[in-house]
Design an enzyme around this catalytic site. Structure first.
Site, short mmCIF file in Angstrom:
data_model
loop_
_atom_site.label_atom_id
_atom_site.label_comp_id
_atom_site.label_asym_id
_atom_site.label_seq_id
_atom_site.Cartn_x
_atom_site.Cartn_y
_atom_site.Cartn_z
CE LYS A 17 -4.90 -1.23 1.74
NZ LYS A 17 -4.78 -2.13 2.36
CE LYS A 28 -7.52 -8.15 -5.86
NZ LYS A 28 -8.10 -7.47 -4.41
CE LYS A 74 -12.76 -1.08 -3.32
NZ LYS A 74 -13.59 -2.29 -3.25
P1 AMP Z 1 -10.27 -4.80 -0.91
O1 AMP Z 1 -12.08 -4.21 -2.13
O2 AMP Z 1 -9.52 -4.90 -2.18
O3 AMP Z 1 -10.23 -4.25 0.20
O4 AMP Z 1 -11.17 -6.36 -0.78
C1 AMP Z 1 -12.25 -6.49 0.09
C2 AMP Z 1 -13.29 -7.97 0.59
O5 AMP Z 1 -13.12 -8.23 -1.24
C3 AMP Z 1 -11.87 -8.94 0.29
O6 AMP Z 1 -11.91 -9.75 1.59
C4 AMP Z 1 -11.24 -9.05 -0.43
O7 AMP Z 1 -10.52 -10.36 0.09
C5 AMP Z 1 -12.36 -9.53 -1.33
N1 AMP Z 1 -12.30 -9.69 -2.81
C6 AMP Z 1 -11.95 -8.11 -3.59
N2 AMP Z 1 -11.92 -8.27 -4.86
C7 AMP Z 1 -12.02 -9.75 -4.64
C8 AMP Z 1 -12.36 -10.53 -6.16
N3 AMP Z 1 -11.84 -10.11 -7.36
N4 AMP Z 1 -12.59 -11.56 -5.66
C9 AMP Z 1 -12.65 -12.51 -4.42
N5 AMP Z 1 -12.71 -11.87 -4.14
C10 AMP Z 1 -12.26 -10.58 -3.91
#
Ligand code: AMP
Length: 336
Positions: free
Chosen positions: A115, A203, A206
């Site tokens: 980060k 992956k 957003k």
């Molecule tokens: P983030 O948006 O990266 O802060 O992630 C928030 C939660 O969503 C975390 O538990 C991540 O592991 C899950 N997450 C984010 N992107 C994905 C994705 N493409 N597939 C599965 N889980 C996701």
């Protein structure tokens, strides 16, 4: 009664990846266990402000909680819903644990390195938030903290801080179970990773600029269906599940399995060998569009007042439990 604790940051609208990888598994876990466990679902708003907020934080907080409800969360007397910043004990315990954590171990956190990478000056919150996370967990004696793999190092840190504190000041904290047991409890074979629709090696995220790469939970269902129809596949010309060689097609099968709550093996058996990719895409596009329609209809039914009511009730519980634990800590340290 043992406690399960989970939260998701409220920085923007969530993606289909967040929904399938985080929201839905937590909702299913809560609905399965909330007769026998306390289930604490909190909005970590203090964690949100370590990075940019897309939109209005207050609106995002309310929408995040609505997301859980629209995903099917059943709220009973054991499910406690609260906002982190409405429970001051989180920040206070974070400070005390700061005095137990070492600079060395904090500097080794992979998330901090990722980060802060490339930033001329990262804020201290990015460095310190794993300690706040430890406070979030330890205040409620939570043993189970279902989280993505990227957070496992922070669970280990929480365990280390709790043990170090207990050794020095007496047995105050319940140590959460080790990460292998957390995975077992979640009942998943491997962490869920929904892929980017244009570049399925990555992956779905957003932060990806390309609109067609990601499905947002507020996308119009027809728009989301079009994104699936234009998803990158391959030139093999035959459906086969293999993330290494055919990530695009495998991602579609995976999304279908998660959305319809059908074992992956069944979905694969049904579609393997199909030579018309368009047929599979059409079927997944229908699944996504149906899921979004029903999710968005439920979102519209939940009022802000309903959510605020749940928060207020949960925050009375949370302040009670966390306040008591903080007092135990203060006494152990000699502050009281
Ligand atoms: P983030 O948006 O990266 O802060 O992630 C928030 C939660 O969503 C975390 O538990 C991540 O592991 C899950 N997450 C984010 N992107 C994905 C994705 N493409 N597939 C599965 N889980 C996701």
């Amino acid at each position: 009664m043992k406690t399960i604790l989970t939260g998701i940051r409220a920085n923007s609208v969530l993606t289909l990846g967040n929904y399938l990888g985080a929201l839905l598994p937590m909702v299913r876990l809560s609905n399965k266990h909330s007769k026998d466990f306390n289930v604490n679902i909190f909005v970590p708003d203090l964690h949100s402000i370590i990075s940019e907020i897309d939109g209005d934080l207050q609106k995002n907080i309310i929408r995040t909680l609505k997301n859980y409800l629209a995903a099917g969360l059943v709220v009973n007397e054991n499910v406690h819903i609260y906002r982190q910043s409405f429970v001051p004990a989180h920040s206070e315990l974070c400070w005390i644990l700061n005095c137990v954590a070492s600079m060395g171990e904090m500097g080794r956190m992979t998330q901090y390195k990722e980060k802060s990478e490339g930033k001329a000056s990262a804020n201290v919150g990015i460095f310190d938030y794993p300690v706040l996370m430890a406070a979030d967990i330890l205040l409620y004696s939570a043993e189970y903290v279902p989280l993505g793999e990227d957070q496992f190092q922070h669970i280990e840190l929480t365990r280390n801080l709790a043990e170090r504190f207990n050794n020095k000041f007496g047995e105050v904290f319940t140590v959460p179970v080790e990460t292998a047991k957390q995975v077992e409890f979640m009942g998943v074979e491997k962490p869920i990773r929904v892929r980017d629709l244009v570049n399925p090696e990555k992956k779905m995220s957003k932060s990806t600029a390309s609109e067609n790469s990601k499905i947002m939970l507020d996308d119009a269902p027809e728009k989301a269906a079009k994104k699936i129809m234009s998803a990158t596949t391959d030139s093999f010309g035959e459906v086969k599940f293999d993330f290494d060689t055919r990530p695009g097609i495998s991602n579609l099968l995976f999304i279908k399995s998660l959305l319809t709550d059908t074992p992956l093996s069944e979905v694969v058996a049904e579609w393997e060998g199909e030579t018309r990719y368009g047929e599979l895409k059409k079927s997944v596009a229908d699944d996504v569009s149906n899921a979004l329609s029903s999710f968005q209809a439920k979102m519209a039914e939940i009022s802000d007042e309903d959510v605020l009511e749940l928060f207020k009730k949960g925050e009375i519980y949370a302040n009670d439990v966390a306040g008591q634990k903080l007092l135990d800590v203060q006494k152990a340290v000699g502050l009281r």
